[in-house]
Design a protein around this motif. Structure first.
Motif, PDB file in Angstrom:
ATOM      1  N   ASP A  52       0.627  -1.432   0.049  1.00 17.31           N
ATOM      2  CA  ASP A  52      -0.025   0.204  -0.267  1.00 17.31           C
ATOM      3  C   ASP A  52       0.753   1.086   0.251  1.00 17.31           C
ATOM      4  O   ASP A  52       0.144   2.277  -0.382  1.00 17.31           O
ATOM      5  CB  ASP A  52      -0.954   0.108   1.560  1.00 17.31           C
ATOM      6  N   ALA A  53       1.906   0.826   0.168  1.00 16.16           N
ATOM      7  CA  ALA A  53       3.521   2.196   0.372  1.00 16.16           C
ATOM      8  C   ALA A  53       4.264   2.539  -0.331  1.00 16.16           C
ATOM      9  O   ALA A  53       4.882   3.758  -0.540  1.00 16.16           O
ATOM     10  CB  ALA A  53       3.917   2.091   2.254  1.00 16.16           C
ATOM     11  N   VAL A  54       3.471   1.846  -1.900  1.00 15.83           N
ATOM     12  CA  VAL A  54       4.717   1.836  -2.896  1.00 15.83           C
ATOM     13  C   VAL A  54       3.944   3.180  -3.994  1.00 15.83           C
ATOM     14  O   VAL A  54       2.634   3.122  -3.814  1.00 15.83           O
ATOM     15  CB  VAL A  54       4.193   0.388  -3.742  1.00 15.83           C
ATOM     16  N   PRO A  55       4.700   3.433  -4.259  1.00 21.74           N
ATOM     17  CA  PRO A  55       3.817   5.179  -5.222  1.00 21.74           C
ATOM     18  C   PRO A  55       3.494   5.526  -5.886  1.00 21.74           C
ATOM     19  O   PRO A  55       2.920   3.881  -6.754  1.00 21.74           O
ATOM     20  CB  PRO A  55       5.390   5.945  -5.123  1.00 21.74           C
ATOM     21  N   ALA A  56       2.555   5.536  -6.458  1.00 26.45           N
ATOM     22  CA  ALA A  56       1.117   5.196  -7.655  1.00 26.45           C
ATOM     23  C   ALA A  56       2.279   4.627  -8.482  1.00 26.45           C
ATOM     24  O   ALA A  56       1.220   4.373  -9.715  1.00 26.45           O
ATOM     25  CB  ALA A  56       0.301   6.474  -6.873  1.00 26.45           C
ATOM     26  N   SER A  57       2.965   5.705  -9.080  1.00 28.31           N
ATOM     27  CA  SER A  57       3.322   5.891 -10.412  1.00 28.31           C
ATOM     28  C   SER A  57       4.432   3.998 -10.328  1.00 28.31           C
ATOM     29  O   SER A  57       5.016   3.896 -11.700  1.00 28.31           O
ATOM     30  CB  SER A  57       4.921   6.493 -10.010  1.00 28.31           C
ATOM     31  N   VAL A  58       4.877   3.552  -9.776  1.00 27.13           N
ATOM     32  CA  VAL A  58       4.898   2.170 -10.179  1.00 27.13           C
ATOM     33  C   VAL A  58       4.138   0.995 -10.206  1.00 27.13           C
ATOM     34  O   VAL A  58       2.482   1.256  -9.718  1.00 27.13           O
ATOM     35  CB  VAL A  58       5.874   1.711  -8.706  1.00 27.13           C
ATOM     36  N   VAL A  59       3.930   0.342 -11.070  1.00 32.79           N
ATOM     37  CA  VAL A  59       2.322  -0.803 -11.312  1.00 32.79           C
ATOM     38  C   VAL A  59       3.052  -2.407 -10.773  1.00 32.79           C
ATOM     39  O   VAL A  59       3.487  -2.503 -10.739  1.00 32.79           O
ATOM     40  CB  VAL A  59       2.622  -1.371 -12.804  1.00 32.79           C
ATOM     41  N   GLN A  60       1.700  -3.024 -10.510  1.00 29.01           N
ATOM     42  CA  GLN A  60       2.197  -3.738  -9.451  1.00 29.01           C
ATOM     43  C   GLN A  60       1.190  -4.356 -10.046  1.00 29.01           C
ATOM     44  O   GLN A  60      -0.046  -4.554 -10.358  1.00 29.01           O
ATOM     45  CB  GLN A  60       1.735  -3.295  -7.548  1.00 29.01           C
ATOM     46  N   LEU A  61       2.174  -5.837 -10.411  1.00 30.92           N
ATOM     47  CA  LEU A  61       1.130  -7.265 -10.727  1.00 30.92           C
ATOM     48  C   LEU A  61       1.208  -8.061  -9.553  1.00 30.92           C
ATOM     49  O   LEU A  61       2.346  -8.970  -9.198  1.00 30.92           O
ATOM     50  CB  LEU A  61       2.089  -7.498 -11.532  1.00 30.92           C
ATOM     51  N   THR A  62       0.641  -9.080  -9.755  1.00 30.37           N
ATOM     52  CA  THR A  62       0.965 -10.407  -9.350  1.00 30.37           C
ATOM     53  C   THR A  62       0.864 -11.193 -10.228  1.00 30.37           C
ATOM     54  O   THR A  62       0.323 -11.571 -10.777  1.00 30.37           O
ATOM     55  CB  THR A  62      -1.035 -11.063  -7.918  1.00 30.37           C
ATOM     56  N   PRO A  63       1.298 -12.506 -10.057  1.00 35.79           N
ATOM     57  CA  PRO A  63       1.103 -13.693 -11.335  1.00 35.79           C
ATOM     58  C   PRO A  63       0.275 -14.062 -11.680  1.00 35.79           C
ATOM     59  O   PRO A  63      -0.089 -14.068 -12.920  1.00 35.79           O
ATOM     60  CB  PRO A  63       1.222 -14.644 -10.250  1.00 35.79           C
ATOM     61  N   PHE A  64      -1.909 -13.579 -11.291  1.00 38.52           N
ATOM     62  CA  PHE A  64      -2.369 -13.514 -11.551  1.00 38.52           C
ATOM     63  C   PHE A  64      -2.376 -12.333 -12.716  1.00 38.52           C
ATOM     64  O   PHE A  64      -3.570 -12.298 -13.657  1.00 38.52           O
ATOM     65  CB  PHE A  64      -3.767 -13.451 -10.705  1.00 38.52           C
ATOM     66  N   ASP A  65      -2.019 -11.299 -12.817  1.00 38.70           N
ATOM     67  CA  ASP A  65      -2.207 -10.237 -13.496  1.00 38.70           C
ATOM     68  C   ASP A  65      -1.107 -10.455 -14.358  1.00 38.70           C
ATOM     69  O   ASP A  65      -1.350  -9.860 -15.559  1.00 38.70           O
ATOM     70  CB  ASP A  65      -1.831  -8.778 -12.545  1.00 38.70           C
ATOM     71  N   TYR A  66      -0.446 -10.966 -14.432  1.00 36.62           N
ATOM     72  CA  TYR A  66       1.023 -11.666 -15.164  1.00 36.62           C
ATOM     73  C   TYR A  66       0.376 -12.211 -16.527  1.00 36.62           C
ATOM     74  O   TYR A  66       0.256 -13.479 -16.141  1.00 36.62           O
ATOM     75  CB  TYR A  66       2.291 -11.769 -14.559  1.00 36.62           C
ATOM     76  N   ALA A  67       0.479 -11.917 -18.198  1.00 37.72           N
ATOM     77  CA  ALA A  67       0.482 -13.168 -18.747  1.00 37.72           C
ATOM     78  C   ALA A  67       1.885 -13.428 -19.639  1.00 37.72           C
ATOM     79  O   ALA A  67       2.749 -14.492 -20.139  1.00 37.72           O
ATOM     80  CB  ALA A  67      -0.305 -12.999 -19.969  1.00 37.72           C
ATOM     81  N   GLY A  68       2.916 -12.222 -19.224  1.00 39.09           N
ATOM     82  CA  GLY A  68       4.163 -12.376 -20.568  1.00 39.09           C
ATOM     83  C   GLY A  68       4.530 -10.455 -20.083  1.00 39.09           C
ATOM     84  O   GLY A  68       3.749 -10.070 -20.092  1.00 39.09           O
TER      85      GLY A  68
END
Lengths: 182, 405
Positions: B134-150
């Motif tokens: 939650d404290a990661v700046p909003a300018s950085v995109v965050q993904l989990t393996p579920f959001d990751y295709a390639g």
């Protein structure tokens, strides 16, 4: 079968682990120190009481620690430098861990010695270079252990000791520190 | 049965064997997680010859290869067809309640009353992400393996992959090959070579009996159940993907991510020790394999024992990165998964949301689980590991039904 004895009551620790699993509130400890300025950069810090297992606790006796800085820092050298107390903490914590893990794994220790070196660029604390940090740049601990065990088992003892060390964790991971004026 | 993955279908096979009337409820399609919750390049960690389910096994031309996701889906679908499992797809279970004589199951397609329930809804329903995300700046995109295709779906620029399990090392390697700078944050991990003495390391796990070790024989079961997946990848080249491989590719290694402070990621300075722990554990495991080979007279059938170089410790690992500097554009959280039991309206999970069970037998009579880590054996979460577990759990279930009848 010979019983090994490193002087650690591992059974008590294992029992405590089981009890505290179901009673996290009793596991909350607060360690305390009280410090008093003497003169110059010389101070004394006393430790006796702490809180744990739901109540006030006390060491058998009070211990007084004197801190100062060496003469090369233009000080009187009444005692060791505060940052050296971190080395005391780290060495004693890892050593206690080695003894406990060895007891638990049935390894008889004959001697455990270590040297701890903390590399420190003092330009940080002097404000001479803003790119240099105040604290240690790195710390190196070297253990020499004589025990009834293979080199691999001894390395595993030292690795496990780091894994369960309070001071190793406090030094390697960030901690929130609040400093207030009462 | 809740879930038509390999676990639910294997249990269905044994229920049919014992003529127990049952239905397999599936929120999506057969092998749903394999279809929708995996990245594109993923292949199984286990070699094809190990892909076996009750009465069903891989019979293709490449026993030493590793199945792609498409092949896994096909394999499980074929098993569902051959075993004629009574699957109801598109049926989401929203609640399971205890009644006087069994359970009341609420689904997206109505209510079901039954005498017993087997939870086979998977061990990896939700990616775990630490709170400081939650404290990661909003300018950085965050993904989990579920959001990751390639890699093509990620912004250009640096990627911080968090976690060095199979997921973390595979994604770090793939992202590095896409030309991006990659930093991998490494906590405790399980290091394994792909091949040992000329055989797949999972052949050794199987043959030496390590994988068959039962839940009641494991020293520290809680720890064994929390163990991250081993640093393995299934590739046609059968290559090893450990931290030395990644470092040689140019992936930067940093310590376990401990906190975010003032927009900076702070990493543990204990990297060297997590390397030591993993190197020591790997060596101990290889020693176990060697002893087994000697004791069983297999030394002549395999290559001579080998030992691998220790994990190389970088000269100085960074312990902080400014997340506002633009160096890191994307964070991929490969920090583990957990099952989702929120639909279980019964007090059968602990304070951390973990199901309370003894070898898959839950405290509530007639309630069972399959497919969770070290459920009954070390191999429980692997496809071939389900057969023994499912047989024993269904035996227990059948006895339960007989007693109550």
């Amino acid at each position: 079968m010979t019983t090994i004895d490193n002087g650690v009551n591992v059974q008590a620790l294992l029992d405590a682990r089981e009890v505290l699993k179901g009673a996290p509130e009793a596991a909350q400890f607060t360690w305390r120190a009280s410090s008093r300025w003497q003169n110059g950069v010389h101070s004394t810090t006393t430790i006796q009481n702490f809180f744990g297992l739901g109540q006030e606790q006390s060491h058998k006796s009070e211990t007084v620690f004197t801190a100062d800085h060496p003469e090369v820092f233009a000080a009187e050298d009444n005692g060791i430098t505060p940052i050296e107390y971190l080395l005391v903490g780290l060495a004693s914590c890892l050593t206690a861990g080695v003894a406990s893990v060895a007891q638990n794994r049935g390894i008889q220790l004959r001697s455990v010695e270590s040297t701890v070196e903390g590399n420190h660029d003092i330009r940080g604390i002097l404000g001479a270079d803003s790119d240099v940090r105040n604290g240690f740049n790195d710390i190196k601990v070297t253990f020499t252990i004589d025990a009834d065990a293979s080199q691999q088992d001894i390395e595993a003892l030292v690795a496990q000791s780091q894994k369960r060390s309070a001071v190793f964790d406090a030094l390697t991971n960030p901690t929130n520190v609040t400093v207030e004026v009462a | 049965m809740i879930g038509a993955g390999h676990a639910g279908l294997a249990a269905s096979h044994f229920l049919r064997d014992r003529s127990v009337d049952h239905v397999v409820l599936e929120r999506g399609e057969v092998a749903n997680s394999w279809r929708h919750e995996r990245w594109d390049s993923l292949r199984l960690l286990t070699p094809n010859w190990q892909s076996r389910l009750p009465g069903h096994r891989y019979e293709g031309p490449d026993p030493d290869g590793y199945m792609t996701m498409g092949e896994v889906i096909e394999f499980i679908e074929r098993f569902a067809t051959v075993s004629r499992a009574p699957v109801r797809t598109g049926t989401n279970v929203t609640s399971v309640r205890r009644t006087d004589d069994g359970y009341h199951v609420t689904t997206s397609h109505g209510e079901i009353r039954c005498r017993a329930v087997v939870i086979a809804s998977g061990a990896c329903n939700r990616p775990t992400v630490p709170q400081f995300a939650d404290a990661v700046p909003a300018s950085v995109v965050q993904l989990t393996p579920f959001d990751y295709a390639g890699p093509t779906h990620l912004p250009d620029g640096g990627v911080l992959v968090v976690g060095a399990s199979a997921t973390g090392v595979q994604l770090a390697a793939e992202l590095k090959r896409s030309g991006r700078p990659v930093i991998l944050s490494v906590g405790e991990h399980v290091r394994l070579p792909r091949l040992y003495r000329g055989r797949d390391v999972l052949w050794w796990m199987d043959a030496s009996g390590v994988w068959d070790q039962r839940h009641d024989e494991v020293d520290d079961l809680a720890r064994a159940r929390r163990l991250p997946s081993p640093q393995l990848v299934g590739t046609p080249e059968r290559r090893t993907l450990d931290l030395n491989t990644l470092a040689a590719m140019g992936v930067e290694l940093v310590g376990r991510w401990a906190a975010v402070r003032d927009g900076r990621a702070l990493f543990s300075g204990g990297l060297r020790n997590v390397f030591s722990l993993a190197d020591l554990k790997m060596r101990r495991l290889l020693d176990t394999f060697d002893e087994w080979a000697r004791a069983h007279g297999c030394d002549a059938e395999v290559d001579p024992p080998e030992r691998f170089a220790p994990t190389h410790v970088p000269e100085s690992a960074r312990w902080q990165i400014d997340l506002r500097s633009g160096e890191i554009r994307t964070i991929v959280w490969a920090t583990g998964f957990r099952p989702d039991f929120r639909w279980l309206d019964m007090p059968v999970v602990d304070e951390k949301g973990r199901l309370l069970h003894e070898g898959g037998v839950v405290g509530s009579p007639g309630l069972y689980a399959l497919g969770l880590p070290v459920l009954r054996r070390r191999k429980s979460t692997f496809i071939h590991g389900i057969e023994d577990d499912a047989r024993e759990v269904i035996d227990h279930l059948t006895r339960h039904l007989a007693v109550r009848r």
